[in-house]
Motif scaffolding. Structure first.
Motif, mmCIF file in Angstrom:
data_model
loop_
_atom_site.group_PDB
_atom_site.id
_atom_site.type_symbol
_atom_site.label_atom_id
_atom_site.label_comp_id
_atom_site.label_asym_id
_atom_site.label_seq_id
_atom_site.Cartn_x
_atom_site.Cartn_y
_atom_site.Cartn_z
ATOM 1 N N THR A 485 0.838 -1.190 0.000
ATOM 2 C CA THR A 485 0.000 0.000 0.000
ATOM 3 C C THR A 485 0.875 1.242 0.000
ATOM 4 N N ALA A 486 0.306 2.375 -0.388
ATOM 5 C CA ALA A 486 1.039 3.649 -0.426
ATOM 6 C C ALA A 486 0.034 4.760 -0.722
ATOM 7 N N TYR A 487 0.536 5.995 -0.761
ATOM 8 C CA TYR A 487 -0.319 7.154 -1.054
ATOM 9 C C TYR A 487 0.345 8.054 -2.109
ATOM 10 N N GLY A 488 1.434 8.709 -1.745
ATOM 11 C CA GLY A 488 2.227 9.438 -2.728
ATOM 12 C C GLY A 488 1.577 10.680 -3.299
ATOM 13 N N GLU A 494 3.468 9.270 4.598
ATOM 14 C CA GLU A 494 3.042 7.904 4.881
ATOM 15 C C GLU A 494 3.923 7.369 5.998
ATOM 16 N N GLN A 495 3.396 7.345 7.207
ATOM 17 C CA GLN A 495 4.143 6.914 8.380
ATOM 18 C C GLN A 495 3.501 5.669 8.983
ATOM 19 N N PRO A 496 4.202 4.975 9.875
ATOM 20 C CA PRO A 496 3.599 3.814 10.519
ATOM 21 C C PRO A 496 2.294 4.194 11.212
ATOM 22 N N SER A 497 1.225 3.544 10.832
ATOM 23 C CA SER A 497 -0.090 3.836 11.415
ATOM 24 C C SER A 497 -0.856 2.534 11.582
ATOM 25 N N PHE A 498 -1.905 2.596 12.366
ATOM 26 C CA PHE A 498 -2.665 1.389 12.692
ATOM 27 C C PHE A 498 -3.825 1.206 11.730
ATOM 28 N N GLY A 509 -0.275 -15.003 8.315
ATOM 29 C CA GLY A 509 1.009 -15.256 7.669
ATOM 30 C C GLY A 509 1.310 -14.369 6.493
ATOM 31 N N GLY A 510 0.526 -13.314 6.317
ATOM 32 C CA GLY A 510 0.786 -12.375 5.240
ATOM 33 C C GLY A 510 1.833 -11.344 5.613
ATOM 34 N N VAL A 511 2.383 -10.699 4.593
ATOM 35 C CA VAL A 511 3.330 -9.599 4.762
ATOM 36 C C VAL A 511 2.617 -8.309 4.384
ATOM 37 N N TYR A 512 2.803 -7.269 5.192
ATOM 38 C CA TYR A 512 2.202 -5.962 4.942
ATOM 39 C C TYR A 512 3.332 -4.995 4.613
ATOM 40 N N ALA A 513 3.258 -4.361 3.446
ATOM 41 C CA ALA A 513 4.311 -3.445 3.000
ATOM 42 C C ALA A 513 3.711 -2.071 2.754
ATOM 43 N N ASP A 514 4.340 -1.038 3.306
ATOM 44 C CA ASP A 514 3.858 0.340 3.186
ATOM 45 C C ASP A 514 4.994 1.191 2.626
ATOM 46 N N ARG A 564 -3.059 -2.104 -2.717
ATOM 47 C CA ARG A 564 -4.258 -1.464 -2.186
ATOM 48 C C ARG A 564 -3.993 0.013 -1.973
ATOM 49 N N GLY A 565 -4.928 0.862 -2.393
ATOM 50 C CA GLY A 565 -4.789 2.298 -2.189
ATOM 51 C C GLY A 565 -6.138 2.976 -2.257
ATOM 52 N N GLY A 566 -6.260 4.120 -1.576
ATOM 53 C CA GLY A 566 -7.515 4.849 -1.550
ATOM 54 C C GLY A 566 -7.342 6.314 -1.864
ATOM 55 N N SER A 567 -8.340 6.922 -2.524
ATOM 56 C CA SER A 567 -8.338 8.335 -2.867
ATOM 57 C C SER A 567 -7.195 8.609 -3.845
ATOM 58 N N ASN A 568 -6.262 9.482 -3.510
ATOM 59 C CA ASN A 568 -5.066 9.645 -4.343
ATOM 60 C C ASN A 568 -4.312 8.316 -4.449
ATOM 61 N N GLY A 569 -4.347 7.514 -3.385
ATOM 62 C CA GLY A 569 -3.775 6.176 -3.451
ATOM 63 C C GLY A 569 -4.563 5.257 -4.365
#
Length: 714
Positions: A485-488, A494-498, A509-514, A564-569
Motif C-alpha cells: 500500500t502507499a499514497y504518494g 506515509e508513516q507507521p499507522s494502525f 502469515g501475510g506480509v504488509y508493506a507500506d 491497495r490504495g484509496g483516494s489519491n492512493g
C-alpha cells in the motif's frame, strides 16, 4: 516526466481515434469469464487540443439517473454473490470485529488547562468526545456522544475547536459521511448545546475571541447564493457572536476578486492575542496574515507571495513562524509582531535532519514534532532554541495532534504504529515521564510482530523507503502473500499507522508493506515536488520499484502480491493496474480518481488542480493523458483481479470514477480474473464512517484479497 503526444489516429482501447457514436451490449462471455451485469456502451466524443477522445461510459457519471441506479444495484448484487462465497468469511468477520472493538483514544487538544479528546471502545460506531478538567488531571466525563444523534451511527463529529478557557466547544457534525457540516456550540460544564447552528461549514476553521463570547469561522455559500456546483468553493470568513442569528454574522474576509477555489483558514495564537488568516491556491504554498484578537481592522500581511508555506503562533510578545521558504524541511523563526518584516526574522530552530511538522509552547518548553525517515520524533527545546531532550516513543511510529499550553505542565499527542492502536499520551515535563492517559488492554501483542524499514531503488535511481510488517520469525520463502500500500501525494507523509484490517492479514502469515513514495511529505518540499504535476509518473515508478523489490528479494511472487490504495492512493493503484498489470495478483482500488481528463469537473476536485494539473491546459493534458488510468485500459490485456469501491455520499471524490472504470475493465480485460465494484450507501470518502460499516467493508476487502492470493484467516 516526458511529455507524450498522441496523434488522432492512434487508439488506446476505444478512447482515441475517429469513431461514430454508437450503442452496444457487453462483449461475448468467454469460458471461465465471469458473467458480469450488462454495461451498455453510449459513446461520447470529445476533442481536446487536437485529440479526439471517445468515452463509452459517460452515462455512468450521472449520480441521479435511474439507469445508473439500476447498474449500481446489479453490480452490488454480483459482487455480493462473489464475496459471500469465501469459506473463511465468518471467521474473518469475527476477528475483525474484535480488532475494531479495541479501545482507541485520539485528537487531543488542550485549552484552558482542559483536555479534550476522542475515545471509541467496543462496538461504538463513532468516537465519543471526552473532556478532562479544568486542571489537566481533573475528572474525565463525556461531553458529546454522536452515537446518540442517529439510530445507525452515521452522524459524525467532523471537527472541533475549544474556546480559550475550555468552557465551550465549537464542533461540526454531518450525516452519512458527507462532511457537509453544521456548526454547533456546546457548554463543557452541562454538556448542552447553545442555540447556535450554522450550516455550510464543511472543513471549517474557528478562531475564538479571548473572552469566549464570539469567534471567527469559515463558511461556504448556501445553495442558490452562487452558481450551481460552486457551493463547495467561495469560502469566506465571518464573525459570529454566541446566540446571535448566523444570517446576520458580519463578513470579515470575502476573498472578492480571488479565485473561487482559494482556501481560507483562521486560527488563534497560544497567548490568545493574535488571530491568523491563511489563504492558499496551492498545496505547497500559502499566504499568512495577522491582526490583534478582538480587532476589527484589516489583517496585516506577514508572509505573502512567497514560494513555500509559512504558519504562525505567538506568545511573549513574539511571533513564531514555521516556514519552509528557503528551508525545504522547515525551520522556526521569531519575528516582532509590531513590525512584521520577514527580513528581520531570526532563526530560532534551524532545519533538522527530518521535517519539522508542528510545534507548541508547553510549560515553557518548545515541543517540536519531526518526521525523520518517515518516522516521528518529539523534541523539547528551550525557548531560546537550545535542544533539551527527546521524548522517547513506544516504538517506531507516528505522532499527531501535538498540543500543550505555555502554563501547562505537560505536552500531549496521539501515537500509533502498525501494531499499536492510536492512543493519547501525556508527557510530564517535571517528572520526564511518558504515559497513556488511559491504560487499556491492548488486544494485540506487539512482540508477536516485527517491523523494519527497507530501501528500494526507483527507476531514476531515487531511494524510496518501504516498511515491512509480518509475524516474528516468519520465513521469507518467495511465496508469501503480500499486501503493498502507499499514497504518494499532496505532501501527506506515509508513516507507521494502525490499520485494523491489516491485523488478520498478518496473523494469517501475510506480509504488509507500506511504501513512502515521492509526492508525499516524508522528506520535505523537494520530495513533494518530485511527485506532482508533470512529475507524477515518478510516484508510479516508485510503487512499481517497491513491488519489484518484494519479488526480487524472495518475499513473494506477482501472483501472490496485491496492491491497495484509496483516494489519491486509488489513482496510484489504478495506474499500477494499467501500467504494470503483470506485477500483481490482485488490486483493491478504493474511492479512487481514475478519469484524470475530466476529474476537475466534479465535486471539490478543482482544489486539486495545483497537484495534478488540468486537461484544459494543453501541456498538462499531455502528461495527464499519458497516465490517466481510465484512458489507458487496453483491450485484450490480462488485468489482475480488481475490486473497486465507492460511496454514494462522497463529497470529495465522485463515485463516477469507480463506476466507469469497472464497466471498462469488465468489457476490455483479456483475462478471467474478476473485476468487481462495491458501492456503499450512506457513506462518504471515509471520514465519519461508523464502525459497523468499517467492519463490513474490511470483511469484503480481505475476503477478496484472501480469495485471490490463496490465504485463509489465521
Amino acid at each position: 516526466m516526458r511529455s507524450i503526444s498522441f496523434p488522432v489516429a492512434r487508439a488506446l482501447g476505444v478512447f482515441l481515434g475517429l469513431t461514430s457514436l454508437s450503442a452496444a451490449g457487453p462483449s461475448t462471455a468467454r469460458a471461465g469469464r465471469p458473467a458480469y451485469p450488462e454495461s451498455p456502451v453510449h459513446e461520447v466524443a470529445d476533442t481536446l487540443h487536437g485529440h479526439v477522445l471517445i468515452d463509452p461510459y459517460r452515462w455512468l457519471e450521472n449520480d441521479t439517473s435511474a439507469a445508473v441506479r439500476q447498474w449500481t444495484d446489479s453490480q452490488n448484487r454480483f459482487t455480493r454473490q462473489y464475496l459471500d462465497n469465501f469459506p473463511g468469511r465468518a471467521a474473518l468477520a469475527q476477528r475483525l470485529r474484535k480488532v475494531y472493538e479495541l479501545t482507541v483514544t485520539s485528537r487531543p487538544n488542550l485549552e484552558g488547562r482542559t483536555l479534550f479528546y476522542s475515545r471509541r471502545a467496543g462496538d461504538q460506531n463513532q468516537p465519543i468526545v471526552h473532556v478532562r478538567g479544568p486542571g489537566e488531571r481533573g475528572p474525565d466525563r463525556v461531553l458529546l456522544d454522536p452515537n446518540t444523534l442517529s439510530s445507525d451511527g452515521t452522524v459524525a463529529v467532523d471537527w472541533m475547536y475549544p474556546s480559550p478557557d475550555g468552557a465551550l466547544l465549537a464542533y461540526g457534525t454531518s450525516a452519512s459521511g458527507s462532511e457537509k457540516s453544521t456548526l454547533h456550540v456546546r457548554r463543557t460544564d452541562t454538556a448542552k448545546d447553545l442555540p447556535d447552528a450554522i450550516p455550510n461549514t464543511s472543513f471549517a476553521s474557528v478562531a475564538w475571541a479571548p473572552d469566549g463570547k464570539s469567534f471567527l469561522y469559515t463558511r461556504h455559500p448556501a445553495r442558490g447564493e452562487v452558481p450551481g456546483g460552486e457551493e463547495v468553493f467561495h469560502a469566506q470568513v465571518f464573525e459570529h457572536r454566541l446566540c446571535a442569528d448566523p444570517a446576520r454574522d458580519s463578513l470579515v474576509y470575502s476573498g472578492e476578486g480571488r479565485p473561487i477555489q482559494e482556501t481560507r483558514r483562521v486560527s488563534t495564537s497560544a497567548d490568545r492575542r493574535w488571530v491568523f488568516l491563511e489563504t492558499s491556491l496551492d498545496w505547497a504554498k500559502n499566504d499568512l496574515y495577522a491582526r490583534p484578537a478582538g480587532s476589527r481592522g484589516p489583517f496585516t500581511p506577514i508572509a505573502v507571495g512567497l514560494d513555500g508555506e509559512t504558519h504562525a503562533d505567538a506568545w511573549g510578545g513574539k511571533l513564531y513562524l514555521l516556514s519552509n521558504v528557503g528551508a525545504p524541511r522547515f525551520h522556526i523563526l521569531t519575528l516582532d509582531p509590531v513590525k512584521p518584516d520577514l527580513q528581520s526574522a531570526k532563526e530560532l530552530i534551524p532545519e533538522q535532519q527530518g521535517v519539522i511538522e508542528s510545534f507548541r509552547n508547553a510549560g515553557g518548553s518548545l515541543a517540536v514534532a519531526v518526521t525523520e525517515k518517515a518516522v516521528s520524533r518529539v523534541l523539547l527545546f528551550e525557548l531560546d532554541g537550545t535542544l533539551k531532550k527527546e521524548i522517547p516513543l513506544p516504538a517506531l511510529g507516528s505522532v499527531d495532534n501535538l498540543t500543550g499550553e505555555p502554563e501547562a505542565k505537560a505536552v500531549y499527542f496521539s501515537f500509533a504504529s502498525f501494531v499499536y492502536p492510536p492512543a493519547v499520551y501525556r508527557y510530564d515535563l517535571e517528572r520526564g515521564r511518558l504515559e497513556p492517559i488511559e491504560t487499556v488492554s491492548p488486544g494485540i501483542d506487539p512482540a508477536d510482530f516485527e517491523t523494519r524499514q527497507e530501501w528500494v531503488t526507483s527507476k531514476d535511481g531515487t531511494r524510496v523507503p518501504v516498511f515491512l510488517v509480518h509475524k516474528k520469525g516468519l520465513a521469507m520463502d518467495g511465496n508469501r502473500p503480500t499486501l503493498l500500500t502507499a499514497y504518494g501525494g499532496f505532501n501527506v507523509s506515509e508513516q507507521p499507522s494502525f490499520n485494523p484490517s491489516a491485523i488478520p492479514w498478518l496473523e494469517a502469515g501475510g506480509v504488509y508493506a507500506d511504501a513512502c513514495l515521492r509526492g508525499g511529505g516524508e522528506f520535505g518540499r523537494d520530495w513533494h515536488e518530485a511527485g506532482r504535476l508533470e512529475r507524477k509518473q515518478n510516484v508510479f515508478d516508485d510503487f512499481a520499484a517497491a513491488a519489484e523489490w518484494l519479488v526480487s528479494q524472495g518475499i513473494t511472487r506477482p501472483e501472490r502480491l496485491a496492491a491497495r490504495g484509496g483516494s489519491n492512493g486509488g489513482l496510484l493503484v489504478g495506474a499500477a493496474l494499467t501500467q504494470r498489470p503483470e506485477l500483481f495478483g490482485a488490486i483493491v482500488c478504493q474511492v479512487p480518481l481514475l478519469d484524470m481528463i475530466r476529474y476537475h469537473r466534479f465535486s471539490i476536485a478543482r482544489y486539486w488542480v495545483p497537484e495534478y494539473g488540468s486537461s484544459e491546459d494543453p501541456r498538462q493534458f499531455d502528461f495527464l493523458l499519458a497516465y490517466s488510468p481510465y484512458q489507458n485500459v487496453h483491450a485484450g490485456t490480462r488485468y489482475p483481479a480488481t475490486l473497486l469501491t465507492a460511496a454514494e455520499s462522497d463529497s470529495r471524490v465522485a463515485p463516477l470514477h469507480a463506476r466507469k472504470m469497472t464497466a471498462l475493465l469488465q468489457a476490455k480485460t483479456g483475462g478471467d480474473a474478476p473485476i468487481l465494484i462495491r458501492i456503499e450507501s450512506k457513506a462518504g470518502h471515509g471520514a465519519g464512517k461508523p464502525t459497523a460499516k468499517r467492519v463490513e467493508e474490511a470483511v469484503d476487502v480481505l475476503s477478496f484479497l484472501m480469495m485471490q492470493l490463496g490465504i485463509s484467516p489465521g
